[in-house]
Motif scaffolding. Structure first.
Motif, PDB file in Angstrom:
ATOM      1  N   ILE A  36      59.226 -15.593 -26.139  1.00 54.48           N
ATOM      2  CA  ILE A  36      59.522 -14.236 -26.575  1.00 54.48           C
ATOM      3  C   ILE A  36      59.098 -14.127 -28.030  1.00 54.48           C
ATOM      4  O   ILE A  36      59.330 -15.054 -28.817  1.00 54.48           O
ATOM      5  CB  ILE A  36      61.015 -13.914 -26.416  1.00 54.48           C
ATOM      6  CG1 ILE A  36      61.366 -13.894 -24.928  1.00 54.48           C
ATOM      7  CG2 ILE A  36      61.377 -12.595 -27.102  1.00 54.48           C
ATOM      8  CD1 ILE A  36      62.822 -13.725 -24.619  1.00 54.48           C
ATOM      9  N   VAL A  37      58.450 -13.017 -28.362  1.00 51.85           N
ATOM     10  CA  VAL A  37      58.041 -12.761 -29.743  1.00 51.85           C
ATOM     11  C   VAL A  37      58.880 -11.606 -30.267  1.00 51.85           C
ATOM     12  O   VAL A  37      58.871 -10.516 -29.698  1.00 51.85           O
ATOM     13  CB  VAL A  37      56.541 -12.410 -29.828  1.00 51.85           C
ATOM     14  CG1 VAL A  37      56.175 -11.975 -31.231  1.00 51.85           C
ATOM     15  CG2 VAL A  37      55.693 -13.581 -29.385  1.00 51.85           C
ATOM     16  N   ASP A  38      59.648 -11.887 -31.313  1.00 53.69           N
ATOM     17  CA  ASP A  38      60.472 -10.850 -31.921  1.00 53.69           C
ATOM     18  C   ASP A  38      60.952 -11.367 -33.275  1.00 53.69           C
ATOM     19  O   ASP A  38      61.523 -12.454 -33.342  1.00 53.69           O
ATOM     20  CB  ASP A  38      61.671 -10.526 -31.030  1.00 53.69           C
ATOM     21  CG  ASP A  38      62.363  -9.238 -31.423  1.00 53.69           C
ATOM     22  OD1 ASP A  38      62.638  -9.036 -32.623  1.00 53.69           O
ATOM     23  OD2 ASP A  38      62.647  -8.439 -30.521  1.00 53.69           O
ATOM     24  N   PRO A  39      60.745 -10.611 -34.350  1.00 56.50           N
ATOM     25  CA  PRO A  39      61.196 -11.076 -35.662  1.00 56.50           C
ATOM     26  C   PRO A  39      62.717 -11.066 -35.811  1.00 56.50           C
ATOM     27  O   PRO A  39      63.267 -11.753 -36.668  1.00 56.50           O
ATOM     28  CB  PRO A  39      60.536 -10.110 -36.645  1.00 56.50           C
ATOM     29  CG  PRO A  39      60.244  -8.893 -35.848  1.00 56.50           C
ATOM     30  CD  PRO A  39      60.012  -9.359 -34.435  1.00 56.50           C
ATOM     31  N   PRO A  56      61.511 -20.343 -25.811  1.00 60.68           N
ATOM     32  CA  PRO A  56      61.106 -20.344 -27.217  1.00 60.68           C
ATOM     33  C   PRO A  56      60.989 -18.926 -27.775  1.00 60.68           C
ATOM     34  O   PRO A  56      60.573 -18.001 -27.065  1.00 60.68           O
ATOM     35  CB  PRO A  56      59.740 -21.029 -27.211  1.00 60.68           C
ATOM     36  CG  PRO A  56      59.649 -21.726 -25.904  1.00 60.68           C
ATOM     37  CD  PRO A  56      60.513 -20.962 -24.952  1.00 60.68           C
ATOM     38  N   ILE A  57      61.347 -18.771 -29.041  1.00 57.92           N
ATOM     39  CA  ILE A  57      61.267 -17.484 -29.721  1.00 57.92           C
ATOM     40  C   ILE A  57      60.361 -17.652 -30.937  1.00 57.92           C
ATOM     41  O   ILE A  57      60.530 -18.590 -31.711  1.00 57.92           O
ATOM     42  CB  ILE A  57      62.653 -16.994 -30.170  1.00 57.92           C
ATOM     43  CG1 ILE A  57      63.585 -16.854 -28.969  1.00 57.92           C
ATOM     44  CG2 ILE A  57      62.533 -15.674 -30.936  1.00 57.92           C
ATOM     45  CD1 ILE A  57      65.034 -16.618 -29.337  1.00 57.92           C
ATOM     46  N   GLY A  68      51.002 -21.921 -28.136  1.00 60.04           N
ATOM     47  CA  GLY A  68      51.136 -21.735 -26.711  1.00 60.04           C
ATOM     48  C   GLY A  68      50.113 -20.819 -26.092  1.00 60.04           C
ATOM     49  O   GLY A  68      49.172 -20.367 -26.750  1.00 60.04           O
ATOM     50  N   ARG A  69      50.337 -20.558 -24.830  1.00 57.29           N
ATOM     51  CA  ARG A  69      49.506 -19.618 -24.093  1.00 57.29           C
ATOM     52  C   ARG A  69      50.345 -19.020 -22.973  1.00 57.29           C
ATOM     53  O   ARG A  69      51.377 -19.589 -22.586  1.00 57.29           O
ATOM     54  CB  ARG A  69      48.260 -20.285 -23.533  1.00 57.29           C
ATOM     55  CG  ARG A  69      48.540 -21.340 -22.472  1.00 57.29           C
ATOM     56  CD  ARG A  69      47.314 -21.883 -21.763  1.00 57.29           C
ATOM     57  NE  ARG A  69      46.664 -20.931 -20.884  1.00 57.29           N
ATOM     58  CZ  ARG A  69      47.087 -20.579 -19.682  1.00 57.29           C
ATOM     59  NH1 ARG A  69      48.207 -21.058 -19.200  1.00 57.29           N
ATOM     60  NH2 ARG A  69      46.408 -19.724 -18.953  1.00 57.29           N
ATOM     61  N   ALA A  70      49.890 -17.881 -22.474  1.00 59.81           N
ATOM     62  CA  ALA A  70      50.582 -17.213 -21.375  1.00 59.81           C
ATOM     63  C   ALA A  70      49.549 -16.510 -20.503  1.00 59.81           C
ATOM     64  O   ALA A  70      48.502 -16.087 -20.994  1.00 59.81           O
ATOM     65  CB  ALA A  70      51.603 -16.211 -21.902  1.00 59.81           C
TER      66      ALA A  70
END
Length: 75
Positions: A36-39, A56-57, A68-70
Motif C-alpha cells: 500500500i502506498v500512502d504517506p 508493506p506500506i 517491489g513490483r505489482a
C-alpha cells in the motif's frame, strides 16, 4: 496458478472503500495485496489490519517500485 499482485495507492479516504472490497468482500484467493502506498496510512480505518496482515506500506510510488513490483496498481 500464480496469484495476481495488487498495489493500492491510498489507504485513507476513498482507499477505505477499496480496502473493504479487497479485504472484507474477497471471494477467492487469487490475488494478494503486495503493498500500500500512502504517506499517512494511519488515517485508514484498516490501518491496524494492514499491519496485522504484514502488508508493506510505502510513502510514495517511487519508494515501492525501488523495491517491489505489482501486476496491478489501483490508483
Amino acid at each position: 496458478m500464480k496469484k495476481l499482485s495488487v498495489l493500492l495507492a491510498g489507504a485513507g479516504g476513498y482507499g477505505n472503500v477499496y480496502l473493504k472490497a479487497l479485504l472484507d468482500e474477497k471471494k477467492d484467493d487469487d490475488f494478494v495485496i503486495s503493498a500500500i502506498v500512502d504517506p499517512k496510512p494511519q488515517n485508514s480505518h484498516y490501518y491496524q489490519r494492514i499491519k496485522e496482515l504484514g502488508i508493506p506500506i510505502y510513502p510514495t510510488m517511487e519508494a515501492f517500485y525501488e523495491e517491489g513490483r505489482a501486476d496491478l496498481a489501483v490508483i
